[in-house]
Scaffold this motif. Structure first.
Motif, PDB file in Angstrom:
ATOM      1  N   ASP A  26       0.607  -1.106   0.202  1.00  0.00           N
ATOM      2  CA  ASP A  26      -0.157   0.063   0.161  1.00  0.00           C
ATOM      3  C   ASP A  26       0.967   1.268   0.315  1.00  0.00           C
ATOM      4  N   ILE A  27       2.114   1.559   0.556  1.00  0.00           N
ATOM      5  CA  ILE A  27       3.186   2.329   0.843  1.00  0.00           C
ATOM      6  C   ILE A  27       3.578   2.746  -0.639  1.00  0.00           C
ATOM      7  N   ALA A  28       4.178   1.227  -1.099  1.00  0.00           N
ATOM      8  CA  ALA A  28       4.344   1.726  -2.516  1.00  0.00           C
ATOM      9  C   ALA A  28       3.584   2.057  -3.751  1.00  0.00           C
ATOM     10  N   ASN A  29       2.502   1.288  -3.675  1.00  0.00           N
ATOM     11  CA  ASN A  29       1.260   2.075  -4.437  1.00  0.00           C
ATOM     12  C   ASN A  29       0.382   3.324  -3.932  1.00  0.00           C
ATOM     13  N   HIS A  30       0.772   4.114  -3.700  1.00  0.00           N
ATOM     14  CA  HIS A  30       1.282   5.555  -3.618  1.00  0.00           C
ATOM     15  C   HIS A  30       2.084   5.959  -3.159  1.00  0.00           C
ATOM     16  N   ALA A  31       2.985   5.624  -3.159  1.00  0.00           N
ATOM     17  CA  ALA A  31       4.262   6.061  -3.484  1.00  0.00           C
ATOM     18  C   ALA A  31       4.539   6.343  -5.592  1.00  0.00           C
ATOM     19  N   TRP A  32       3.439   5.177  -6.027  1.00  0.00           N
ATOM     20  CA  TRP A  32       4.522   5.122  -7.031  1.00  0.00           C
ATOM     21  C   TRP A  32       2.727   5.647  -7.844  1.00  0.00           C
ATOM     22  N   PHE A  33       2.072   6.067  -7.611  1.00  0.00           N
ATOM     23  CA  PHE A  33       0.054   6.858  -8.431  1.00  0.00           C
ATOM     24  C   PHE A  33      -0.216   7.988  -7.564  1.00  0.00           C
ATOM     25  N   GLY A  34       0.216   8.258  -6.270  1.00  0.00           N
ATOM     26  CA  GLY A  34      -0.109   8.644  -5.598  1.00  0.00           C
ATOM     27  C   GLY A  34      -1.339   8.397  -4.180  1.00  0.00           C
ATOM     28  N   PRO A  36      -4.988   8.521  -3.083  1.00  0.00           N
ATOM     29  CA  PRO A  36      -6.130   8.424  -3.646  1.00  0.00           C
ATOM     30  C   PRO A  36      -7.427   9.423  -2.885  1.00  0.00           C
ATOM     31  N   ASP A  37      -7.940   9.181  -4.303  1.00  0.00           N
ATOM     32  CA  ASP A  37      -8.777  10.356  -2.956  1.00  0.00           C
ATOM     33  C   ASP A  37     -10.495  10.216  -3.242  1.00  0.00           C
ATOM     34  N   TRP A  38     -10.976   8.678  -3.076  1.00  0.00           N
ATOM     35  CA  TRP A  38     -12.022   7.639  -2.644  1.00  0.00           C
ATOM     36  C   TRP A  38     -12.919   7.684  -3.520  1.00  0.00           C
ATOM     37  N   PHE A  39     -13.090   8.848  -4.658  1.00  0.00           N
ATOM     38  CA  PHE A  39     -13.758   9.350  -5.561  1.00  0.00           C
ATOM     39  C   PHE A  39     -14.429   7.849  -6.379  1.00  0.00           C
ATOM     40  N   THR A  40     -13.364   7.557  -6.823  1.00  0.00           N
ATOM     41  CA  THR A  40     -13.430   5.693  -7.724  1.00  0.00           C
ATOM     42  C   THR A  40     -12.383   5.111  -7.264  1.00  0.00           C
ATOM     43  N   VAL A  41     -12.356   4.434  -7.463  1.00  0.00           N
ATOM     44  CA  VAL A  41     -11.513   2.734  -7.174  1.00  0.00           C
ATOM     45  C   VAL A  41     -10.428   2.781  -7.256  1.00  0.00           C
ATOM     46  N   ASP A  42      -9.478   2.779  -6.544  1.00  0.00           N
ATOM     47  CA  ASP A  42      -7.790   2.563  -6.139  1.00  0.00           C
ATOM     48  C   ASP A  42      -7.713   1.329  -6.889  1.00  0.00           C
ATOM     49  N   PRO A  43      -6.855   0.969  -8.231  1.00  0.00           N
ATOM     50  CA  PRO A  43      -7.035  -0.610  -8.898  1.00  0.00           C
ATOM     51  C   PRO A  43      -5.738  -1.231  -7.850  1.00  0.00           C
ATOM     52  N   GLY A  44      -4.608  -0.506  -8.025  1.00  0.00           N
ATOM     53  CA  GLY A  44      -3.638  -0.820  -7.050  1.00  0.00           C
ATOM     54  C   GLY A  44      -3.995  -0.943  -5.666  1.00  0.00           C
ATOM     55  N   HIS A  45      -5.196  -0.632  -4.973  1.00  0.00           N
ATOM     56  CA  HIS A  45      -5.567  -1.380  -3.523  1.00  0.00           C
ATOM     57  C   HIS A  45      -6.493  -2.921  -3.971  1.00  0.00           C
ATOM     58  N   LEU A  46      -7.090  -2.438  -5.225  1.00  0.00           N
ATOM     59  CA  LEU A  46      -8.084  -3.676  -5.590  1.00  0.00           C
ATOM     60  C   LEU A  46      -6.708  -5.057  -5.735  1.00  0.00           C
ATOM     61  N   VAL A  47      -6.048  -4.343  -6.592  1.00  0.00           N
ATOM     62  CA  VAL A  47      -5.173  -5.863  -6.735  1.00  0.00           C
ATOM     63  C   VAL A  47      -4.247  -6.587  -5.369  1.00  0.00           C
TER      64      VAL A  47
END
Length: 134
Positions: A26-34, A36-47
């Motif tokens: 999750d930390i790596a996902n946020h470092a790479w993709f920023g 989340p705004d929680w208005f749309t599905v975060d594909p990194g979180h989903l995976v």
């Protein structure tokens, strides 16, 4: 997680490793993709959360303990949160956040409780199998 890794047996250690991996990914996902705004599905979180669900349920169905089912059910809530957001994009962002973030704290508490229960059971009855027979 450290308590389970140090004092638990293989099931406790595996659950701790999966939960730690979800945290690190999750930390790596946020470092790479920023963030989340929680208005749309975060594909990194989903995976990450889908992967964790499969592993946690595999452990839960094979471990000779009951508490891993609670950890797996917590992860199921997370996956259902993603599915609900995909299905209804107008879903309130706080509900999406709550369904995908709060179960992690529940899972950590269950892991600590389950590890303590395992230690107490081992003291009471001695050594026992970590996994159910195939």
């Amino acid at each position: 997680m450290l308590f389970a890794a140090r004092r638990g047996e293989e099931p406790e250690r595996l659950v701790a490793a999966v939960l730690f991996a979800t945290f690190a990914l999750d930390i790596a996902n946020h470092a790479w993709f920023g963030t989340p705004d929680w208005f749309t599905v975060d594909p990194g979180h989903l995976v990450i959360d889908s992967w964790a669900f499969v592993l946690l349920m595999w452990i839960a169905l094979r471990a000779n303990r009951g508490w891993p089912l609670l950890v797996g059910s917590g992860q199921l809530i997370v996956v259902i949160g993603h599915i609900a957001k995909v299905w209804e994009l107008d879903m309130v962002r706080w509900a999406y956040w709550a369904m995908t973030q709060i179960p992690f704290l529940f899972q950590l508490c269950v892991l600590a409780f389950g590890t303590a229960a395992h230690i107490a059971r081992r003291r009471r009855v001695g050594s026992y199998h970590n996994w159910r027979p195939a």
